[in-house]
Design a protein around this motif. Structure first.
Motif, mmCIF file in Angstrom:
data_model
loop_
_atom_site.group_PDB
_atom_site.id
_atom_site.type_symbol
_atom_site.label_atom_id
_atom_site.label_comp_id
_atom_site.label_asym_id
_atom_site.label_seq_id
_atom_site.Cartn_x
_atom_site.Cartn_y
_atom_site.Cartn_z
ATOM 1 N N MET A 1 42.202 9.610 16.126
ATOM 2 C CA MET A 1 41.610 10.700 16.412
ATOM 3 C C MET A 1 40.853 10.923 14.861
ATOM 4 S SD MET A 1 43.933 13.591 18.402
ATOM 5 C CE MET A 1 45.385 13.245 17.508
ATOM 6 N N LEU A 2 39.983 11.834 15.188
ATOM 7 C CA LEU A 2 39.280 12.200 14.122
ATOM 8 C C LEU A 2 39.275 13.691 13.773
ATOM 9 C CD1 LEU A 2 35.969 10.051 15.504
ATOM 10 C CD2 LEU A 2 37.490 9.609 13.698
ATOM 11 N N ASP A 3 38.802 14.232 12.788
ATOM 12 C CA ASP A 3 38.914 15.402 12.545
ATOM 13 C C ASP A 3 37.579 16.474 12.778
ATOM 14 O OD1 ASP A 3 36.963 15.100 10.349
ATOM 15 O OD2 ASP A 3 38.534 14.919 8.911
ATOM 16 N N GLY A 4 37.644 17.476 12.533
ATOM 17 C CA GLY A 4 36.626 18.433 12.965
ATOM 18 C C GLY A 4 35.192 18.101 12.290
ATOM 19 N N ARG A 5 35.310 17.624 11.026
ATOM 20 C CA ARG A 5 33.836 17.136 10.668
ATOM 21 C C ARG A 5 33.424 16.143 10.978
ATOM 22 N NH1 ARG A 5 36.437 16.637 4.803
ATOM 23 N NH2 ARG A 5 37.662 15.403 6.178
ATOM 24 N N ASN A 6 34.108 15.034 11.492
ATOM 25 C CA ASN A 6 33.665 13.985 12.078
ATOM 26 C C ASN A 6 33.076 14.173 13.651
ATOM 27 O OD1 ASN A 6 34.002 12.170 9.892
ATOM 28 N ND2 ASN A 6 36.257 11.758 10.410
ATOM 29 N N LYS A 7 33.806 15.329 14.225
ATOM 30 C CA LYS A 7 33.380 15.609 15.602
ATOM 31 C C LYS A 7 31.800 16.271 15.451
ATOM 32 C CE LYS A 7 37.614 16.592 17.523
ATOM 33 N NZ LYS A 7 38.458 17.631 18.217
ATOM 34 N N GLN A 8 31.516 16.739 14.349
ATOM 35 C CA GLN A 8 30.271 17.447 14.259
ATOM 36 C C GLN A 8 29.249 16.126 14.111
ATOM 37 O OE1 GLN A 8 30.613 20.273 11.078
ATOM 38 N NE2 GLN A 8 31.221 21.748 12.426
ATOM 39 N N LYS A 9 29.701 15.118 13.237
ATOM 40 C CA LYS A 9 28.875 13.901 12.939
ATOM 41 C C LYS A 9 28.620 13.234 14.314
ATOM 42 C CE LYS A 9 30.096 12.954 8.170
ATOM 43 N NZ LYS A 9 30.857 12.185 7.256
ATOM 44 N N ILE A 10 29.554 13.170 15.043
ATOM 45 C CA ILE A 10 29.513 12.106 16.374
ATOM 46 C C ILE A 10 28.111 13.330 17.173
ATOM 47 C CG2 ILE A 10 30.582 11.666 18.645
ATOM 48 C CD1 ILE A 10 30.970 10.103 16.255
ATOM 49 N N ALA A 11 28.360 14.390 17.087
ATOM 50 C CA ALA A 11 27.339 15.105 17.989
ATOM 51 C C ALA A 11 25.793 14.944 17.464
ATOM 52 C CB ALA A 11 27.866 16.722 17.931
ATOM 53 N N GLU A 12 25.928 14.958 16.108
ATOM 54 C CA GLU A 12 24.510 14.297 15.400
ATOM 55 C C GLU A 12 23.960 13.198 16.066
ATOM 56 O OE1 GLU A 12 23.230 13.348 11.017
ATOM 57 O OE2 GLU A 12 24.563 14.955 11.348
ATOM 58 N N LEU A 53 34.236 4.560 20.822
ATOM 59 C CA LEU A 53 34.410 6.097 20.407
ATOM 60 C C LEU A 53 34.187 6.936 21.561
ATOM 61 C CD1 LEU A 53 35.341 7.985 18.281
ATOM 62 C CD2 LEU A 53 32.921 8.668 17.937
ATOM 63 N N TYR A 54 35.361 7.638 22.283
ATOM 64 C CA TYR A 54 35.219 8.550 23.288
ATOM 65 C C TYR A 54 35.761 9.707 23.131
ATOM 66 C CZ TYR A 54 39.658 7.058 24.935
ATOM 67 O OH TYR A 54 41.199 6.305 24.944
ATOM 68 N N GLN A 55 35.770 10.806 24.028
ATOM 69 C CA GLN A 55 36.228 12.144 24.061
ATOM 70 C C GLN A 55 37.070 12.342 25.017
ATOM 71 O OE1 GLN A 55 33.482 15.296 23.692
ATOM 72 N NE2 GLN A 55 34.869 16.800 23.050
ATOM 73 N N LYS A 56 38.369 12.865 24.701
ATOM 74 C CA LYS A 56 39.217 12.954 25.595
ATOM 75 C C LYS A 56 40.007 14.349 25.260
ATOM 76 C CE LYS A 56 43.543 11.047 28.095
ATOM 77 N NZ LYS A 56 44.253 9.931 28.122
ATOM 78 N N ASN A 57 40.189 15.243 26.135
ATOM 79 C CA ASN A 57 40.810 16.616 26.052
ATOM 80 C C ASN A 57 40.462 17.204 24.476
ATOM 81 O OD1 ASN A 57 42.370 16.212 28.517
ATOM 82 N ND2 ASN A 57 43.958 15.026 27.226
ATOM 83 N N GLY A 58 39.058 17.169 24.402
ATOM 84 C CA GLY A 58 38.587 17.684 23.045
ATOM 85 C C GLY A 58 38.764 16.886 21.729
ATOM 86 N N ASP A 59 39.497 15.503 21.837
ATOM 87 C CA ASP A 59 39.718 14.729 20.604
ATOM 88 C C ASP A 59 38.889 13.662 20.932
ATOM 89 O OD1 ASP A 59 41.819 16.041 19.664
ATOM 90 O OD2 ASP A 59 43.284 15.157 21.135
ATOM 91 N N LEU A 60 38.231 13.050 19.711
ATOM 92 C CA LEU A 60 37.538 11.865 19.559
ATOM 93 C C LEU A 60 38.551 10.596 19.136
ATOM 94 C CD1 LEU A 60 34.507 13.042 17.764
ATOM 95 C CD2 LEU A 60 34.713 12.797 20.127
ATOM 96 N N ILE A 61 38.322 9.544 20.070
ATOM 97 C CA ILE A 61 39.344 8.627 20.021
ATOM 98 C C ILE A 61 38.709 7.208 19.951
ATOM 99 C CG2 ILE A 61 41.115 7.327 21.446
ATOM 100 C CD1 ILE A 61 41.699 10.037 22.645
ATOM 101 N N LEU A 62 39.081 6.266 18.915
ATOM 102 C CA LEU A 62 38.739 4.910 18.898
ATOM 103 C C LEU A 62 39.579 3.979 19.752
ATOM 104 C CD1 LEU A 62 37.795 4.417 15.244
ATOM 105 C CD2 LEU A 62 36.060 4.538 17.077
ATOM 106 N N HIS A 63 38.963 3.161 20.496
ATOM 107 C CA HIS A 63 39.774 2.333 21.255
ATOM 108 C C HIS A 63 39.255 1.145 21.636
ATOM 109 C CE1 HIS A 63 43.397 1.755 23.764
ATOM 110 N NE2 HIS A 63 42.707 1.464 24.736
ATOM 111 N N ARG A 64 39.630 -0.035 21.926
ATOM 112 C CA ARG A 64 39.271 -1.285 22.240
ATOM 113 C C ARG A 64 38.831 -1.224 23.855
ATOM 114 N NH1 ARG A 64 38.304 -5.765 19.700
ATOM 115 N NH2 ARG A 64 39.759 -5.234 18.321
ATOM 116 N N TYR A 65 37.468 -1.458 24.338
ATOM 117 C CA TYR A 65 36.903 -1.692 25.506
ATOM 118 C C TYR A 65 37.234 -2.865 26.417
ATOM 119 C CZ TYR A 65 33.834 -1.500 29.540
ATOM 120 O OH TYR A 65 33.179 -1.610 30.711
ATOM 121 N N TYR A 66 37.948 -2.714 27.462
ATOM 122 C CA TYR A 66 38.253 -4.055 28.121
ATOM 123 C C TYR A 66 37.686 -3.765 29.630
ATOM 124 C CZ TYR A 66 41.564 -5.366 24.497
ATOM 125 O OH TYR A 66 41.984 -5.942 23.362
#
Length: 66
Positions: A1-12, A53-66
């Motif tokens: 998961m990523l903190d709030g500052r990173n969520k703003q960077k993702i929006a950018e 990187l994707y968003q789930k329930n308001g959290d940003l999550i890194l995960h391998r895509y299969y």
């Protein structure tokens, strides 16, 4: 998961289509990506095996895509 500052960077990122670097929080991708590691994120086409990187329930999550 990523903190709030990173969520703003993702929006950018999504708005400006730029590459950014963020710090990872958590150990779910260990040993490949560890807590505190920095990763570059860019909007691009994805393929199986990519780490995304994707968003789930308001959290940003890194995960391998299969």
């Amino acid at each position: 998961m990523l903190d709030g500052r990173n969520k703003q960077k993702i929006a950018e990122l999504m708005k400006n289509l730029k590459r950014i670097t963020i710090e990872v929080k958590g150990r779910s991708m260990s040993p490949l990506i560890s807590d505190g590691d920095k990763v570059e994120i860019e909007k691009t086409r994805i393929f199986p095996g990519d780490i995304i990187l994707y968003q789930k329930n308001g959290d940003l999550i890194l995960h391998r895509y299969y």
